[in-house]
Design a protein around this motif. Sequence first.
Motif, PDB file in Angstrom:
ATOM      1  N   GLU A  83     -19.105  -0.090   4.190  1.00 52.93           N
ATOM      2  CA  GLU A  83     -17.712   0.265   4.468  1.00 52.93           C
ATOM      3  C   GLU A  83     -16.791  -0.924   4.218  1.00 52.93           C
ATOM      4  O   GLU A  83     -15.669  -0.774   3.716  1.00 52.93           O
ATOM      5  CB  GLU A  83     -17.572   0.743   5.918  1.00 52.93           C
ATOM      6  CG  GLU A  83     -18.191   2.100   6.202  1.00 52.93           C
ATOM      7  CD  GLU A  83     -18.140   2.467   7.662  1.00 52.93           C
ATOM      8  OE1 GLU A  83     -17.890   3.650   7.977  1.00 52.93           O
ATOM      9  OE2 GLU A  83     -18.340   1.557   8.518  1.00 52.93           O
ATOM     10  N   LYS A  91     -10.434  -1.529  -1.767  1.00 51.87           N
ATOM     11  CA  LYS A  91      -9.190  -0.799  -1.485  1.00 51.87           C
ATOM     12  C   LYS A  91      -8.024  -1.752  -1.269  1.00 51.87           C
ATOM     13  O   LYS A  91      -6.896  -1.479  -1.694  1.00 51.87           O
ATOM     14  CB  LYS A  91      -9.402   0.075  -0.238  1.00 51.87           C
ATOM     15  CG  LYS A  91      -8.186   0.899   0.172  1.00 51.87           C
ATOM     16  CD  LYS A  91      -8.503   1.721   1.421  1.00 51.87           C
ATOM     17  CE  LYS A  91      -7.288   2.539   1.863  1.00 51.87           C
ATOM     18  NZ  LYS A  91      -7.611   3.335   3.086  1.00 51.87           N
ATOM     19  N   MET A  92      -8.287  -2.870  -0.621  1.00 50.27           N
ATOM     20  CA  MET A  92      -7.237  -3.848  -0.359  1.00 50.27           C
ATOM     21  C   MET A  92      -6.868  -4.621  -1.616  1.00 50.27           C
ATOM     22  O   MET A  92      -5.692  -4.908  -1.878  1.00 50.27           O
ATOM     23  CB  MET A  92      -7.695  -4.827   0.729  1.00 50.27           C
ATOM     24  CG  MET A  92      -6.630  -5.850   1.130  1.00 50.27           C
ATOM     25  SD  MET A  92      -7.268  -7.128   2.229  1.00 50.27           S
ATOM     26  CE  MET A  92      -8.289  -8.048   1.068  1.00 50.27           C
ATOM     27  N   GLN A 134     -11.051  -1.895   9.246  1.00 49.53           N
ATOM     28  CA  GLN A 134     -11.766  -2.234   8.021  1.00 49.53           C
ATOM     29  C   GLN A 134     -10.937  -3.132   7.113  1.00 49.53           C
ATOM     30  O   GLN A 134     -11.451  -4.093   6.522  1.00 49.53           O
ATOM     31  CB  GLN A 134     -12.177  -0.955   7.285  1.00 49.53           C
ATOM     32  CG  GLN A 134     -13.253  -0.153   8.006  1.00 49.53           C
ATOM     33  CD  GLN A 134     -13.557   1.169   7.316  1.00 49.53           C
ATOM     34  OE1 GLN A 134     -12.993   1.493   6.264  1.00 49.53           O
ATOM     35  NE2 GLN A 134     -14.461   1.941   7.898  1.00 49.53           N
ATOM     36  N   ILE A 135      -9.641  -2.844   7.002  1.00 50.55           N
ATOM     37  CA  ILE A 135      -8.761  -3.678   6.180  1.00 50.55           C
ATOM     38  C   ILE A 135      -8.644  -5.073   6.773  1.00 50.55           C
ATOM     39  O   ILE A 135      -8.641  -6.085   6.061  1.00 50.55           O
ATOM     40  CB  ILE A 135      -7.368  -3.026   6.041  1.00 50.55           C
ATOM     41  CG1 ILE A 135      -7.463  -1.767   5.162  1.00 50.55           C
ATOM     42  CG2 ILE A 135      -6.364  -4.007   5.460  1.00 50.55           C
ATOM     43  CD1 ILE A 135      -7.913  -2.043   3.730  1.00 50.55           C
ATOM     44  N   ARG A 144       0.823  -1.208   0.000  1.00 50.91           N
ATOM     45  CA  ARG A 144       0.000   0.000   0.000  1.00 50.91           C
ATOM     46  C   ARG A 144       0.859   1.261   0.000  1.00 50.91           C
ATOM     47  O   ARG A 144       2.032   1.235   0.408  1.00 50.91           O
ATOM     48  CB  ARG A 144      -0.926   0.010   1.219  1.00 50.91           C
ATOM     49  CG  ARG A 144      -0.224   0.202   2.557  1.00 50.91           C
ATOM     50  CD  ARG A 144      -1.229   0.420   3.678  1.00 50.91           C
ATOM     51  NE  ARG A 144      -0.622   0.410   5.000  1.00 50.91           N
ATOM     52  CZ  ARG A 144       0.007   1.449   5.540  1.00 50.91           C
ATOM     53  NH1 ARG A 144       0.145   2.578   4.851  1.00 50.91           N
ATOM     54  NH2 ARG A 144       0.507   1.360   6.763  1.00 50.91           N
ATOM     55  N   VAL A 147     -18.504  -1.527  11.943  1.00 47.19           N
ATOM     56  CA  VAL A 147     -18.177  -1.379  10.527  1.00 47.19           C
ATOM     57  C   VAL A 147     -19.385  -1.818   9.715  1.00 47.19           C
ATOM     58  O   VAL A 147     -19.844  -2.963   9.829  1.00 47.19           O
ATOM     59  CB  VAL A 147     -16.950  -2.235  10.139  1.00 47.19           C
ATOM     60  CG1 VAL A 147     -16.662  -2.123   8.644  1.00 47.19           C
ATOM     61  CG2 VAL A 147     -15.732  -1.816  10.953  1.00 47.19           C
ATOM     62  N   ASP A 160      -9.544   2.633   9.726  1.00 43.96           N
ATOM     63  CA  ASP A 160      -9.115   2.062   8.440  1.00 43.96           C
ATOM     64  C   ASP A 160      -8.449   0.707   8.649  1.00 43.96           C
ATOM     65  O   ASP A 160      -8.662  -0.233   7.876  1.00 43.96           O
ATOM     66  CB  ASP A 160      -8.160   3.012   7.720  1.00 43.96           C
ATOM     67  CG  ASP A 160      -8.874   4.210   7.106  1.00 43.96           C
ATOM     68  OD1 ASP A 160     -10.107   4.147   6.970  1.00 43.96           O
ATOM     69  OD2 ASP A 160      -8.192   5.199   6.771  1.00 43.96           O
ATOM     70  N   SER A 161      -7.641   0.609   9.692  1.00 46.93           N
ATOM     71  CA  SER A 161      -6.960  -0.660   9.990  1.00 46.93           C
ATOM     72  C   SER A 161      -7.969  -1.757  10.296  1.00 46.93           C
ATOM     73  O   SER A 161      -7.821  -2.905   9.846  1.00 46.93           O
ATOM     74  CB  SER A 161      -6.008  -0.485  11.172  1.00 46.93           C
ATOM     75  OG  SER A 161      -4.936   0.374  10.852  1.00 46.93           O
ATOM     76  N   ALA A 209     -11.745  -6.844   5.965  1.00 49.56           N
ATOM     77  CA  ALA A 209     -11.762  -7.129   4.529  1.00 49.56           C
ATOM     78  C   ALA A 209     -10.917  -8.361   4.217  1.00 49.56           C
ATOM     79  O   ALA A 209     -11.305  -9.221   3.421  1.00 49.56           O
ATOM     80  CB  ALA A 209     -11.255  -5.922   3.743  1.00 49.56           C
ATOM     81  N   ALA A 216     -13.622  -1.191   1.697  1.00 46.95           N
ATOM     82  CA  ALA A 216     -12.300  -1.579   2.200  1.00 46.95           C
ATOM     83  C   ALA A 216     -11.766  -2.786   1.438  1.00 46.95           C
ATOM     84  O   ALA A 216     -10.558  -2.885   1.162  1.00 46.95           O
ATOM     85  CB  ALA A 216     -12.386  -1.887   3.694  1.00 46.95           C
ATOM     86  N   GLU A 217     -12.666  -3.687   1.079  1.00 45.78           N
ATOM     87  CA  GLU A 217     -12.264  -4.870   0.318  1.00 45.78           C
ATOM     88  C   GLU A 217     -11.686  -4.461  -1.041  1.00 45.78           C
ATOM     89  O   GLU A 217     -10.637  -4.958  -1.460  1.00 45.78           O
ATOM     90  CB  GLU A 217     -13.488  -5.771   0.124  1.00 45.78           C
ATOM     91  CG  GLU A 217     -13.180  -7.139  -0.409  1.00 45.78           C
ATOM     92  CD  GLU A 217     -14.420  -8.013  -0.467  1.00 45.78           C
ATOM     93  OE1 GLU A 217     -14.399  -9.015  -1.197  1.00 45.78           O
ATOM     94  OE2 GLU A 217     -15.423  -7.682   0.204  1.00 45.78           O
TER      95      GLU A 217
END
Length: 310
Positions: free
Chosen positions: A151, A158-159, A113-114, A101, A147, A110-111, A117, A155-156
Amino acid sequence: LAVPTAPQSGLAALLASLADLPSVEARADAEMAELADASMRAMHEQAEEHRPALGNLLEAVSHIDRRETMDWLVQAFDVVGFSDGMLFQSALLMDRYHAMRPRGEVSAKDSQQILLAAVVVALKTESRDEFKFSLRQVVAHLGQDKVSFKELVAAELKMLKPLGFCVGTPTVHEFMEVLSTRISHYDHRLVTLAGFLLQLTLADACVHWGHPHAVLAASALIMAALTLPVPADAMMILLEDLRLLCPHFAEPASEVLRCCADLHILWVQSFSVPQSLVWPFAQHLRSKFAHKRYHGVASIEPPSCAPVLA
């Protein structure tokens, strides 16, 4: 003239020997005999291609934050009954993402959510028979309703983008399963103890990602075999199959010895050094492996010194 072929490996021969058994599953495994050797080499190559770059990972996530995340994964997966295979896949996805990333501060939300994900993506790669809950239920339960599903989907995505949408790559747990095929009959605790050691390495990125998956899995099995103990034949079989997996290694035994030394240090710290950084994680892991299904391996003490292979 016939094209010369390489001699069949011991693993391929074992699979071929299953062809006459009455079990449908055994005969299905026998069909893999011709593909076993090439598949194992391809498995190693794919794992190496997607192994997180350790330097990048440690720049993105501190040892402490990562260890706390792994601690949560181990405890949460034990509570909800997710498989160990899924545990390693979730850890792999998360570490691959952080190693790739863009650099910059990541908020706690954010952490989280990741992390969720990674769990959901790993869940999607598992057989549907492995769990009884819908994805929404999993997200709500593990995320404690903090979450939203919307969202999580964001996040999924984004990862997955930095990962090139490539998921389901081989984990060290899968290598342990392959490498234990010819030796698991020696002692019913062998694979379980090796699995404990591999999960222990999740707390230390330098050990977990500092060695190829095949070497780490073989080293955990050898440490377990030498501790139980198991006949020396098992170590020779392991090294033979490791050469098949990693034909470019000039001296696979040397690779294994270095990894065994790292595993031994970690195991000793987890067992008898309360002030070590891995101690809290190890206590939760030991509680998990205290369950009857793990054959009491949590109480097995590490050997006094790292192994030496003759």
